[in-house]
Design a protein around this motif. Structure first.
Motif, PDB file in Angstrom:
ATOM      1  N   GLU A 252      73.300  70.414 -14.845  1.00 32.28           N
ATOM      2  CA  GLU A 252      73.905  70.443 -16.183  1.00 32.28           C
ATOM      3  C   GLU A 252      75.389  70.712 -16.008  1.00 32.28           C
ATOM      4  OE1 GLU A 252      72.115  73.745 -18.361  1.00 32.28           O
ATOM      5  OE2 GLU A 252      73.463  75.149 -17.368  1.00 32.28           O
ATOM      6  N   ALA A 254      77.099  72.533 -18.101  1.00 29.03           N
ATOM      7  CA  ALA A 254      77.412  73.807 -18.766  1.00 29.03           C
ATOM      8  C   ALA A 254      77.926  74.882 -17.807  1.00 29.03           C
ATOM      9  CB  ALA A 254      76.162  74.311 -19.474  1.00 29.03           C
ATOM     10  N   ARG A 284      68.993  65.348 -12.155  1.00 29.64           N
ATOM     11  CA  ARG A 284      67.720  66.074 -12.137  1.00 29.64           C
ATOM     12  C   ARG A 284      66.677  65.188 -11.481  1.00 29.64           C
ATOM     13  NH1 ARG A 284      67.703  68.710 -18.287  1.00 29.64           N
ATOM     14  NH2 ARG A 284      69.789  69.572 -18.047  1.00 29.64           N
ATOM     15  N   GLU A 286      63.813  64.262 -11.822  1.00 26.96           N
ATOM     16  CA  GLU A 286      62.722  64.201 -12.794  1.00 26.96           C
ATOM     17  C   GLU A 286      61.468  63.679 -12.113  1.00 26.96           C
ATOM     18  OE1 GLU A 286      62.754  65.240 -15.811  1.00 26.96           O
ATOM     19  OE2 GLU A 286      64.846  65.283 -16.461  1.00 26.96           O
ATOM     20  N   THR A 293      66.386  54.361 -20.152  1.00 29.11           N
ATOM     21  CA  THR A 293      67.329  55.372 -19.664  1.00 29.11           C
ATOM     22  C   THR A 293      67.040  56.761 -20.230  1.00 29.11           C
ATOM     23  OG1 THR A 293      68.779  54.837 -21.504  1.00 29.11           O
ATOM     24  CG2 THR A 293      69.218  53.713 -19.429  1.00 29.11           C
ATOM     25  N   PHE A 294      66.021  56.869 -21.100  1.00 29.39           N
ATOM     26  CA  PHE A 294      65.836  58.138 -21.822  1.00 29.39           C
ATOM     27  C   PHE A 294      65.683  59.324 -20.875  1.00 29.39           C
ATOM     28  CE2 PHE A 294      63.430  61.511 -23.777  1.00 29.39           C
ATOM     29  CZ  PHE A 294      64.158  61.720 -24.925  1.00 29.39           C
ATOM     30  N   ARG A 295      64.802  59.180 -19.906  1.00 29.82           N
ATOM     31  CA  ARG A 295      64.699  60.254 -18.907  1.00 29.82           C
ATOM     32  C   ARG A 295      65.072  59.670 -17.560  1.00 29.82           C
ATOM     33  NH1 ARG A 295      60.048  62.797 -20.036  1.00 29.82           N
ATOM     34  NH2 ARG A 295      61.207  64.287 -21.280  1.00 29.82           N
ATOM     35  N   SER A 296      66.305  59.920 -17.133  1.00 29.20           N
ATOM     36  CA  SER A 296      66.805  59.383 -15.870  1.00 29.20           C
ATOM     37  C   SER A 296      67.006  60.529 -14.881  1.00 29.20           C
ATOM     38  CB  SER A 296      68.159  58.708 -16.082  1.00 29.20           C
ATOM     39  OG  SER A 296      68.112  57.810 -17.143  1.00 29.20           O
ATOM     40  N   PHE A 299      72.417  61.205 -15.042  1.00 29.19           N
ATOM     41  CA  PHE A 299      72.806  60.907 -16.418  1.00 29.19           C
ATOM     42  C   PHE A 299      74.086  61.667 -16.747  1.00 29.19           C
ATOM     43  CE2 PHE A 299      71.204  65.017 -17.921  1.00 29.19           C
ATOM     44  CZ  PHE A 299      70.260  65.318 -16.948  1.00 29.19           C
ATOM     45  N   GLN A 301      76.169  64.147 -19.425  1.00 31.41           N
ATOM     46  CA  GLN A 301      76.044  65.086 -20.540  1.00 31.41           C
ATOM     47  C   GLN A 301      77.379  65.242 -21.248  1.00 31.41           C
ATOM     48  OE1 GLN A 301      74.373  68.640 -18.579  1.00 31.41           O
ATOM     49  NE2 GLN A 301      72.527  68.286 -19.796  1.00 31.41           N
ATOM     50  N   GLU A 368      64.158  64.014 -28.188  1.00 33.80           N
ATOM     51  CA  GLU A 368      65.405  64.785 -28.307  1.00 33.80           C
ATOM     52  C   GLU A 368      66.645  64.010 -27.858  1.00 33.80           C
ATOM     53  OE1 GLU A 368      65.296  68.453 -25.979  1.00 33.80           O
ATOM     54  OE2 GLU A 368      67.454  68.264 -25.663  1.00 33.80           O
ATOM     55  N   GLU A 370      69.785  65.790 -28.525  1.00 31.85           N
ATOM     56  CA  GLU A 370      70.712  66.895 -28.259  1.00 31.85           C
ATOM     57  C   GLU A 370      70.049  68.208 -28.666  1.00 31.85           C
ATOM     58  OE1 GLU A 370      74.722  66.297 -29.482  1.00 31.85           O
ATOM     59  OE2 GLU A 370      75.112  68.429 -29.805  1.00 31.85           O
ATOM     60  N   GLY A 371      70.397  69.269 -27.958  1.00 35.48           N
ATOM     61  CA  GLY A 371      69.926  70.598 -28.346  1.00 35.48           C
ATOM     62  C   GLY A 371      71.122  71.467 -28.703  1.00 35.48           C
ATOM     63  N   ARG A 375      72.909  80.907 -27.258  1.00 30.10           N
ATOM     64  CA  ARG A 375      72.460  81.408 -25.949  1.00 30.10           C
ATOM     65  C   ARG A 375      72.801  82.872 -25.752  1.00 30.10           C
ATOM     66  NH1 ARG A 375      71.399  77.205 -22.081  1.00 30.10           N
ATOM     67  NH2 ARG A 375      71.755  78.746 -20.462  1.00 30.10           N
ATOM     68  N   SER A 410      74.482  70.680 -26.720  1.00 32.34           N
ATOM     69  CA  SER A 410      74.376  69.985 -25.441  1.00 32.34           C
ATOM     70  C   SER A 410      73.689  68.639 -25.644  1.00 32.34           C
ATOM     71  CB  SER A 410      73.564  70.861 -24.476  1.00 32.34           C
ATOM     72  OG  SER A 410      73.223  70.125 -23.337  1.00 32.34           O
ATOM     73  N   ARG A 415      71.357  59.125 -23.640  1.00 32.70           N
ATOM     74  CA  ARG A 415      70.378  59.115 -24.742  1.00 32.70           C
ATOM     75  C   ARG A 415      71.049  58.681 -26.029  1.00 32.70           C
ATOM     76  NH1 ARG A 415      66.264  64.199 -23.843  1.00 32.70           N
ATOM     77  NH2 ARG A 415      65.637  63.491 -21.767  1.00 32.70           N
TER      78      ARG A 415
HETATM   79  N1  GAP Z   1      72.921  73.059 -20.817  1.00 31.88           N
HETATM   80  C1  GAP Z   1      71.721  72.844 -21.565  1.00 31.88           C
HETATM   81  C2  GAP Z   1      70.984  71.662 -21.136  1.00 31.88           C
HETATM   82  O1  GAP Z   1      71.289  71.023 -20.142  1.00 31.88           O
HETATM   83  P1  GAP Z   1      68.939  70.176 -21.758  1.00 31.88           P
HETATM   84  O2  GAP Z   1      68.135  70.124 -23.031  1.00 31.88           O
HETATM   85  O3  GAP Z   1      68.207  70.321 -20.488  1.00 31.88           O
HETATM   86  O4  GAP Z   1      69.968  71.361 -21.972  1.00 31.88           O
HETATM   87  C3  GAP Z   1      70.772  68.600 -22.689  1.00 31.88           C
HETATM   88  O5  GAP Z   1      69.859  68.884 -21.671  1.00 31.88           O
HETATM   89  C4  GAP Z   1      70.760  67.116 -23.013  1.00 31.88           C
HETATM   90  O6  GAP Z   1      70.958  66.365 -21.820  1.00 31.88           O
HETATM   91  C5  GAP Z   1      69.446  66.615 -23.606  1.00 31.88           C
HETATM   92  O7  GAP Z   1      69.381  66.822 -24.989  1.00 31.88           O
HETATM   93  C6  GAP Z   1      69.523  65.145 -23.262  1.00 31.88           C
HETATM   94  O8  GAP Z   1      70.282  64.446 -24.223  1.00 31.88           O
HETATM   95  C7  GAP Z   1      70.257  65.138 -21.926  1.00 31.88           C
HETATM   96  N2  GAP Z   1      69.276  65.032 -20.832  1.00 31.88           N
HETATM   97  C8  GAP Z   1      68.579  66.019 -20.256  1.00 31.88           C
HETATM   98  N3  GAP Z   1      67.789  65.536 -19.283  1.00 31.88           N
HETATM   99  C9  GAP Z   1      67.989  64.205 -19.252  1.00 31.88           C
HETATM  100  C10 GAP Z   1      67.462  63.138 -18.456  1.00 31.88           C
HETATM  101  N4  GAP Z   1      66.600  63.365 -17.478  1.00 31.88           N
HETATM  102  N5  GAP Z   1      67.892  61.875 -18.700  1.00 31.88           N
HETATM  103  C11 GAP Z   1      68.803  61.625 -19.673  1.00 31.88           C
HETATM  104  N6  GAP Z   1      69.329  62.600 -20.446  1.00 31.88           N
HETATM  105  C12 GAP Z   1      68.932  63.870 -20.246  1.00 31.88           C
END
Ligand code: GAP
Length: 548
Positions: A252, A254, A284, A286, A293-296, A299, A301, A368, A370-371, A375, A410, A415
């Protein structure tokens, strides 16, 4: 469901065909979870990032008190000191439970793979009745031997009821989605044999499975028990490859902000409340990349850490939550497909005081984008503890020293790009060269996000029209993404631009050569207007419309 799947396939195919998104390293068979953005895709993504940066860093909206908020940006390294990830909790806690297929070795996230069992309605009712009875007896009697016997009863009923049933392994985000997908996947013959509406019972390897075996969606083999799997990609820094040189690709953006929070305070005149923004790659590993591309695995942020007084955190949280939601609708995501979902208390991370997700109804389900989280002071206190550096803030007006609370919006750029692409995709009809209506595919992007803003065509390749069109093109491209196209019938050229989502097409025709006017065609209404063709006037016209 089938229609939505079909729609997703069309979007993926258009994305490839028109150069938005390609599978990464495709010439070698690709690599799961990695994607490349083509010429149109890179412009789309850049426009999203530019809109975000402009709207939240350079010119953020007014805060809850009606005054400008303070925001600055950062661009941190992807590989950081590994202690950062110890402090953040990622080394020990960034785990997903995963399961493997014992036959084909496919790997799944344990909470995203479901086994759906179909039971004939008659049998199911019988089973539920018996189960209710057993539950009542079980509640009355707490004796452990009895309890064991009742457990066995449950199990034997389970066996009796599940053995003859159809059992399907399904990958899905939610049990509801799994049940729907399973119904769609069940061959009509089997479905008939089970009665028209067989009861669907689901479990996942980590939810409500009560020891029932879980099934692999790919080959039907049995899945293993869930095991933890750290999602961080590891690497080594320098020549030695041992534990002392181990580092991580950031999962991330952050933490780079938290690690630099003191630097920003010490090197600028900024005061709490203020925010630090960063856009950048995150990685990540994953277990199961999916949904395009939704879960890559790699990616981008777009993250903000907003530092405020603990007493004002609730107010800032609500403001950020609503402001970030409004940003998406302002750029064209329909509110009927967009949701702001507040997390239930049980869903919150242990350090979070509140959290909400901006969710979008993709063709593959609601997921999702965005979150936004409050914190608390968790991250700063962790870094204070692990680094030994003082992270407190001294307010020289109130003379108070405190550890700021952090509100974190975030979002994921990929996405967002996927949501804007899905939202923009539309099929309607347009007249061809002979006036006959033909199906057209059009991407109705918000003009701010459209990869190409304007296309310039000479009606025919003679009579000085190409030269005049080229002049206009050369003048406009200095200020916006523009293309020049003289190939094929003009109707076909319009269609090419519709598929790319270009909001305006300018045509230089015979009349242009006489009075200097050109036609401008609007992508969505397909209406053509004649307007003055001097480059400065055209620029003013288009820029005015891009702002809307
Ligand atoms: N710092 C907080 C954080 O990283 P997260 O919900 O794990 O929170 C934030 O990630 C955003 O990053 C998600 O809402 C999503 O849009 C994007 N994201 C997270 N994992 C992703 C993935 N594997 N592929 C694409 N986008 C991803």
């Amino acid at each position: 469901m089938a229609g939505e799947q079909d729609l997703m396939e069309k979007i993926v195919s258009l994305a490839k065909r028109r150069g938005f998104i390609y599978p990464s390293s495709e010439i070698y068979g690709g690599i799961n979870g990695f994607w490349d953005y083509g010429p149109l895709g890179v412009e789309l993504k850049r426009n999203i990032k530019d809109a975000w940066w402009n709207d939240f860093v350079r010119c953020p909206p007014l805060g809850p008190d009606g005054r400008p908020i303070q925001m600055v940006g950062l661009d941190c390294s992807i590989i950081m000191n590994p202690k950062v990830w110890e402090a953040s909790g990622h080394v020990t806690g960034f785990n997903d439970p995963m399961v493997d297929c014992t036959l084909c070795k496919s790997r799944y996230r344990a909470d995203k793979v479901f086994t759906v069992a179909f039971i004939p309605r008659e049998k199911a009712l019988e089973f539920f009745e018996q189960q209710d009875e057993a539950v009542r007896a079980y509640e009355k009697d707490s004796d452990s031997a009895e309890r064991y016997a009742k457990e066995r009863l449950f199990r034997s009923m389970d066996n009796a009821i599940f053995n003859p049933a159809v059992r399907l392994g399904i990958e899905a985000e939610t049990p509801e989605e799994a049940k729907e997908k399973a119904l769609a996947a069940l061959p009509a013959k089997q479905r008939k044999g089970l009665g028209l509406e067989p009861v669907r019972i689901w479990w996942s390897p980590i939810r409500e499975s009560r020891g029932r075996p879980s099934v692999c969606p790919r080959c039907g083999g049995q899945l293993t028990e869930a095991r933890k799997f750290n999602l961080m990609f590891e690497t080594y820094v320098g020549a030695m490859q041992d534990s002392s040189s181990k580092a991580y690709l950031r999962p991330e953006t952050a933490q780079g902000i938290f690690a630099n929070y003191k630097n920003v305070l010490d090197t600028t005149r900024i005061k709490v409340p203020f925010g630090i923004a960063q856009i950048g790659k995150a990685f990540r590993n994953e277990i199961n990349p999916r949904n395009f591309t939704f879960r890559s695995r790699e990616f981008e942020q777009m993250e903000i850490e907003f530092f405020c007084h603990p007493g004002q955190a609730d107010q800032w949280y609500k403001w950020w939550r609503d402001t970030r939601y409004a940003w998406y609708t302002g750029l064209g995501l329909k509110s009927s497909k967009l949701r702001l979902r507040d997390h239930e208390k049980e869903e919150l991370a242990h350090y979070a005081r509140a959290c909400a997700d901006v969710e979008y109804e993709f063709p593959f389900g609601v997921s999702e984008l965005e979150g936004i989280a409050n914190r608390t002071d968790f991250d700063l206190s962790q870094h204070q503890k692990f680094s030994g550096r003082d992270m407190t803030y001294f307010d020289d007006e109130t003379k108070e020293r405190f550890l700021p609370y952090v509100i974190e919006p975030s979002g994921g750029c990929d996405r967002a790009a996927l949501a804007f692409l899905c939202e923009a995709y539309c099929e309607d009809e347009a007249p061809d060269e002979n006036g006959a209506m033909q199906k057209r595919t059009v991407l109705r992007f918000h003009p701010r996000l459209a990869p190409i803003k304007v296309a310039i065509f000479p009606l025919v390749k003679k009579d000085g029209m190409p030269e005049r069109a080229m002049e206009i093109y050369s003048a406009l491209r200095v200020n916006m993404t523009a293309v020049y196209d003289e190939k094929g019938a003009v109707g076909r050229r319009y269609r090419r631009q519709d598929e790319a989502g270009t909001p305006f097409c300018l045509t230089v025709d015979g009349q242009t050569m006489q009075d200097g006017t050109v036609t401008i065609r609007d992508r969505d209404s397909m209406k053509q207007d004649r307007i003055p063709g001097a480059p400065a006037a055209l620029l003013a016209y288009i820029q005015e419309h891009l702002r809307q």
